[in-house]
Scaffold this active site. Sequence first.
Site, PDB file in Angstrom:
ATOM      1  N   LYS A  66       1.387 -15.847   5.462  1.00  0.00           N
ATOM      2  CA  LYS A  66       2.005 -15.373   6.697  1.00  0.00           C
ATOM      3  C   LYS A  66       3.158 -14.452   6.364  1.00  0.00           C
ATOM      4  O   LYS A  66       4.053 -14.808   5.593  1.00  0.00           O
ATOM      5  CB  LYS A  66       2.523 -16.540   7.531  1.00  0.00           C
ATOM      6  N   ARG A 124       9.112 -23.106   3.583  1.00  0.00           N
ATOM      7  CA  ARG A 124      10.076 -23.665   2.638  1.00  0.00           C
ATOM      8  C   ARG A 124       9.570 -24.867   1.848  1.00  0.00           C
ATOM      9  O   ARG A 124       9.876 -24.966   0.643  1.00  0.00           O
ATOM     10  CB  ARG A 124      11.374 -24.004   3.382  1.00  0.00           C
ATOM     11  N   THR A 147       8.665 -24.091  17.855  1.00  0.00           N
ATOM     12  CA  THR A 147       8.828 -25.481  17.429  1.00  0.00           C
ATOM     13  C   THR A 147      10.290 -25.830  17.152  1.00  0.00           C
ATOM     14  O   THR A 147      10.611 -26.995  16.909  1.00  0.00           O
ATOM     15  CB  THR A 147       7.986 -25.779  16.167  1.00  0.00           C
ATOM     16  N   GLN A 161      13.745 -27.209  12.547  1.00  0.00           N
ATOM     17  CA  GLN A 161      12.612 -27.540  13.384  1.00  0.00           C
ATOM     18  C   GLN A 161      12.902 -28.794  14.209  1.00  0.00           C
ATOM     19  O   GLN A 161      13.596 -29.710  13.748  1.00  0.00           O
ATOM     20  CB  GLN A 161      11.360 -27.781  12.523  1.00  0.00           C
ATOM     21  N   ASP A 173       6.822  -7.325  24.900  1.00  0.00           N
ATOM     22  CA  ASP A 173       7.346  -6.120  25.536  1.00  0.00           C
ATOM     23  C   ASP A 173       6.429  -5.782  26.702  1.00  0.00           C
ATOM     24  O   ASP A 173       5.530  -6.559  27.039  1.00  0.00           O
ATOM     25  CB  ASP A 173       7.404  -4.969  24.512  1.00  0.00           C
ATOM     26  N   ASP A 181       3.046 -12.204  11.569  1.00  0.00           N
ATOM     27  CA  ASP A 181       3.719 -12.982  12.611  1.00  0.00           C
ATOM     28  C   ASP A 181       4.922 -12.214  13.154  1.00  0.00           C
ATOM     29  O   ASP A 181       6.068 -12.515  12.822  1.00  0.00           O
ATOM     30  CB  ASP A 181       4.143 -14.330  12.024  1.00  0.00           C
ATOM     31  N   LEU A 182       4.663 -11.230  14.009  1.00  0.00           N
ATOM     32  CA  LEU A 182       5.747 -10.411  14.571  1.00  0.00           C
ATOM     33  C   LEU A 182       6.103 -10.799  16.002  1.00  0.00           C
ATOM     34  O   LEU A 182       7.033 -10.250  16.581  1.00  0.00           O
ATOM     35  CB  LEU A 182       5.368  -8.922  14.512  1.00  0.00           C
ATOM     36  N   LYS A 183       5.339 -11.700  16.596  1.00  0.00           N
ATOM     37  CA  LYS A 183       5.673 -12.242  17.926  1.00  0.00           C
ATOM     38  C   LYS A 183       5.981 -11.127  18.935  1.00  0.00           C
ATOM     39  O   LYS A 183       7.038 -11.106  19.561  1.00  0.00           O
ATOM     40  CB  LYS A 183       6.855 -13.213  17.827  1.00  0.00           C
TER      41      LYS A 183
END
Length: 237
Positions: free
Chosen positions: A32, A215, A123, A194, A64, A59-61
């Site tokens: 990712k 991590r 999350t 989280q 717009d 994963d740029l979310k």
Amino acid sequence: MGPIFIALDFGTIQEVEDFLDLFEPAEPLAVKVGMEFYYAAGPQIIKRLRQRGLTIFLDLKLYDIPHTVEQAAYQLACQQIDYLTIHAAGGSQMIQGAKRGLINGSHTVHFPIPQLLAITKLTSLSQTQMQTEQQINVSLPAAVTHLAQLARDNGADGVICSAQENQQIHQATAANFLCINPGIRLQKDSQDDQQRIATPQAAKAWGSNGLVIGRPITQAADPVATYHQILQQWRQN
């Protein structure tokens, strides 16, 4: 796909190259690339990862107006990625625009259409935060399920959600609608930032279609051994 996406939350291409070099070249890794790394390295890192034969989850979310998201999705699909995230909260037209952009971009470069994954609720967000800060008065599970249905009805292939929400989302959408879960921790790991977390075993038992893990793997004393430990736990369920 996956079933484990390693989150490459590094600051430079060299750090990523050094990390990936720890694994055997033939290892069928899925990774990712999030905002931190993509904003630092740009499209060049996608080319590097593609040369390694990795599955790429960008994963740029995106969030717009529909036209902007459609054009962004088009450009990103042209980079030959496998997954892309948007925010379901952007609404039906934005989700549809993202899907059109991915389809058109993939056709331009003759590459399979990337899977479109919609963010439901992060999350890191608790129900109390959602209700007080966002002024959403339904329960967190109800809000997540509603956004998942909205995403499915407008062309998304799945959602990013807490593992704790997999079962209700599958029941409300379809068995083949993807539930990809971040917030995964081993028993010994810190919770970090989280809120809604799960172990790999619990996520699989709840119907997970894939795990996003950063991590706990990248900062482990032995990342390769940790990755294979998690993969083994997944396969045992």
